[in-house]
Design a protein around this motif. Structure first.
Motif, PDB file in Angstrom:
ATOM      1  N   GLN A 130      22.965  71.269  45.346  1.00 14.95           N
ATOM      2  CA  GLN A 130      24.384  71.638  45.335  1.00 14.95           C
ATOM      3  C   GLN A 130      25.266  70.441  44.969  1.00 14.95           C
ATOM      4  O   GLN A 130      26.193  70.563  44.172  1.00 14.95           O
ATOM      5  N   MET A 131      24.987  69.290  45.561  1.00 12.56           N
ATOM      6  CA  MET A 131      25.784  68.091  45.274  1.00 12.56           C
ATOM      7  C   MET A 131      25.644  67.676  43.809  1.00 12.56           C
ATOM      8  O   MET A 131      26.639  67.359  43.150  1.00 12.56           O
ATOM      9  N   LEU A 132      24.413  67.685  43.309  1.00 14.23           N
ATOM     10  CA  LEU A 132      24.180  67.270  41.932  1.00 14.23           C
ATOM     11  C   LEU A 132      24.828  68.223  40.936  1.00 14.23           C
ATOM     12  O   LEU A 132      25.414  67.787  39.938  1.00 14.23           O
ATOM     13  N   LYS A 133      24.730  69.523  41.206  1.00 16.49           N
ATOM     14  CA  LYS A 133      25.349  70.500  40.312  1.00 16.49           C
ATOM     15  C   LYS A 133      26.864  70.324  40.283  1.00 16.49           C
ATOM     16  O   LYS A 133      27.487  70.377  39.211  1.00 16.49           O
ATOM     17  N   ALA A 134      27.460  70.102  41.438  1.00 14.78           N
ATOM     18  CA  ALA A 134      28.911  69.911  41.505  1.00 14.78           C
ATOM     19  C   ALA A 134      29.304  68.640  40.745  1.00 14.78           C
ATOM     20  O   ALA A 134      30.274  68.645  39.978  1.00 14.78           O
ATOM     21  N   GLN A 135      28.553  67.579  40.941  1.00 20.36           N
ATOM     22  CA  GLN A 135      28.873  66.323  40.275  1.00 20.36           C
ATOM     23  C   GLN A 135      28.711  66.461  38.760  1.00 20.36           C
ATOM     24  O   GLN A 135      29.596  66.056  38.001  1.00 20.36           O
ATOM     25  N   ALA A 136      27.610  67.045  38.325  1.00 17.56           N
ATOM     26  CA  ALA A 136      27.359  67.189  36.882  1.00 17.56           C
ATOM     27  C   ALA A 136      28.425  68.059  36.220  1.00 17.56           C
ATOM     28  O   ALA A 136      28.832  67.783  35.092  1.00 17.56           O
ATOM     29  N   SER A 137      28.883  69.079  36.923  1.00 20.78           N
ATOM     30  CA  SER A 137      29.865  69.994  36.327  1.00 20.78           C
ATOM     31  C   SER A 137      31.205  69.315  36.065  1.00 20.78           C
ATOM     32  O   SER A 137      31.967  69.759  35.202  1.00 20.78           O
ATOM     33  N   ARG A 138      31.500  68.253  36.777  1.00 17.75           N
ATOM     34  CA  ARG A 138      32.781  67.569  36.616  1.00 17.75           C
ATOM     35  C   ARG A 138      32.705  66.338  35.719  1.00 17.75           C
ATOM     36  O   ARG A 138      33.728  65.801  35.308  1.00 17.75           O
ATOM     37  N   LEU A 139      31.506  65.869  35.414  1.00 15.23           N
ATOM     38  CA  LEU A 139      31.388  64.662  34.592  1.00 15.23           C
ATOM     39  C   LEU A 139      31.744  64.976  33.142  1.00 15.23           C
ATOM     40  O   LEU A 139      31.164  65.871  32.536  1.00 15.23           O
ATOM     41  N   GLU A 140      32.687  64.235  32.621  1.00 19.14           N
ATOM     42  CA  GLU A 140      33.125  64.442  31.242  1.00 19.14           C
ATOM     43  C   GLU A 140      32.900  63.206  30.378  1.00 19.14           C
ATOM     44  O   GLU A 140      32.575  63.324  29.204  1.00 19.14           O
ATOM     45  N   HIS A 141      33.101  62.031  30.926  1.00 18.38           N
ATOM     46  CA  HIS A 141      33.147  60.808  30.137  1.00 18.38           C
ATOM     47  C   HIS A 141      31.946  59.889  30.356  1.00 18.38           C
ATOM     48  O   HIS A 141      31.975  58.743  29.889  1.00 18.38           O
ATOM     49  N   TYR A 142      30.938  60.375  31.048  1.00 22.68           N
ATOM     50  CA  TYR A 142      29.768  59.557  31.354  1.00 22.68           C
ATOM     51  C   TYR A 142      28.505  60.368  31.005  1.00 22.68           C
ATOM     52  O   TYR A 142      27.785  60.831  31.893  1.00 22.68           O
ATOM     53  N   PRO A 143      28.249  60.553  29.706  1.00 22.96           N
ATOM     54  CA  PRO A 143      27.162  61.454  29.279  1.00 22.96           C
ATOM     55  C   PRO A 143      25.771  61.032  29.739  1.00 22.96           C
ATOM     56  O   PRO A 143      24.945  61.882  30.049  1.00 22.96           O
ATOM     57  N   GLN A 144      25.510  59.743  29.807  1.00 19.56           N
ATOM     58  CA  GLN A 144      24.188  59.275  30.234  1.00 19.56           C
ATOM     59  C   GLN A 144      23.942  59.651  31.698  1.00 19.56           C
ATOM     60  O   GLN A 144      22.855  60.119  32.055  1.00 19.56           O
ATOM     61  N   LEU A 145      24.955  59.469  32.522  1.00 20.79           N
ATOM     62  CA  LEU A 145      24.846  59.840  33.937  1.00 20.79           C
ATOM     63  C   LEU A 145      24.680  61.348  34.074  1.00 20.79           C
ATOM     64  O   LEU A 145      23.828  61.819  34.829  1.00 20.79           O
ATOM     65  N   LYS A 146      25.470  62.107  33.336  1.00 22.51           N
ATOM     66  CA  LYS A 146      25.387  63.565  33.403  1.00 22.51           C
ATOM     67  C   LYS A 146      23.989  64.049  33.006  1.00 22.51           C
ATOM     68  O   LYS A 146      23.402  64.904  33.683  1.00 22.51           O
TER      69      LYS A 146
END
Length: 169
Positions: A24-40
């Motif tokens: 759940q935490m990872l999905k929420a974080q990934a859904s909001r990442l816009e400017h950090y493609p490597q992290l996403k």
């Protein structure tokens, strides 16, 4: 007093809830990442690993005649939701999320280390094998985050200083 097997089962249910929370935490974080493609990309990869880990733990519980703890799973999901909501309002969400991810990965590393020892103590070779399969995935994710924190921080700081540029995500 609890037997070794009762403790192992309790810790397996805890690990299952922990993986539910992680997903759940990872999905929420990934859904909001816009400017950090490597992290996403790395987070999305780990979401798939996390789903597989949860399924492996469910298999261990089923083989032992048990089920995941609904209460622990719900508590984990609620905690993840609270963390996601809290993180989304921070101006440095990406950095706080990465730091939290690193801490959480180390919690998972400790949990699987305990599970391996408990499985050995009870003679449950299959649970031991499963946890020995999962542990390196958690170590790899923790190492990836640790190794990328400096460059992530630099990217955040650069974006943070630039006018008309959002840095938090």
């Amino acid at each position: 007093m609890a037997t070794k097997t009762e403790n192992l089962l309790s810790w397996l249910r805890d690990a299952h809830a922990m993986e539910q929370q992680a997903e759940q935490m990872l999905k929420a974080q990934a859904s909001r990442l816009e400017h950090y493609p490597q992290l996403k990309t790395r987070i999305e990869q780990h979401i798939e690993e996390t789903r597989g880990q949860r399924e492996l733990l469910e298999g261990c519980l089923e083989r032992l005649g048990e089920k995941p703890s609904m209460l622990k799973d719900i508590a984990g999901k609620l905690t993840a939701f609270g963390q996601a909501v809290g993180g989304s309002v921070m101006s440095d969400e990406v950095i706080k999320g990465a730091m939290s991810g690193y801490v959480f990965e180390n919690l998972e590393i400790a949990s699987y280390t305990v599970l391996i020892a408990a499985a050995k103590a009870t003679g449950d070779k299959e649970t031991q094998r499963v946890c020995e399969t999962i542990l390196p995935q958690e170590v790899a994710m923790a190492e990836w985050i640790k190794d990328h924190l400096p460059q992530l921080t630099e990217a955040f700081l650069t974006r943070s200083e630039a006018p008309d540029t959002e840095a938090k995500r």
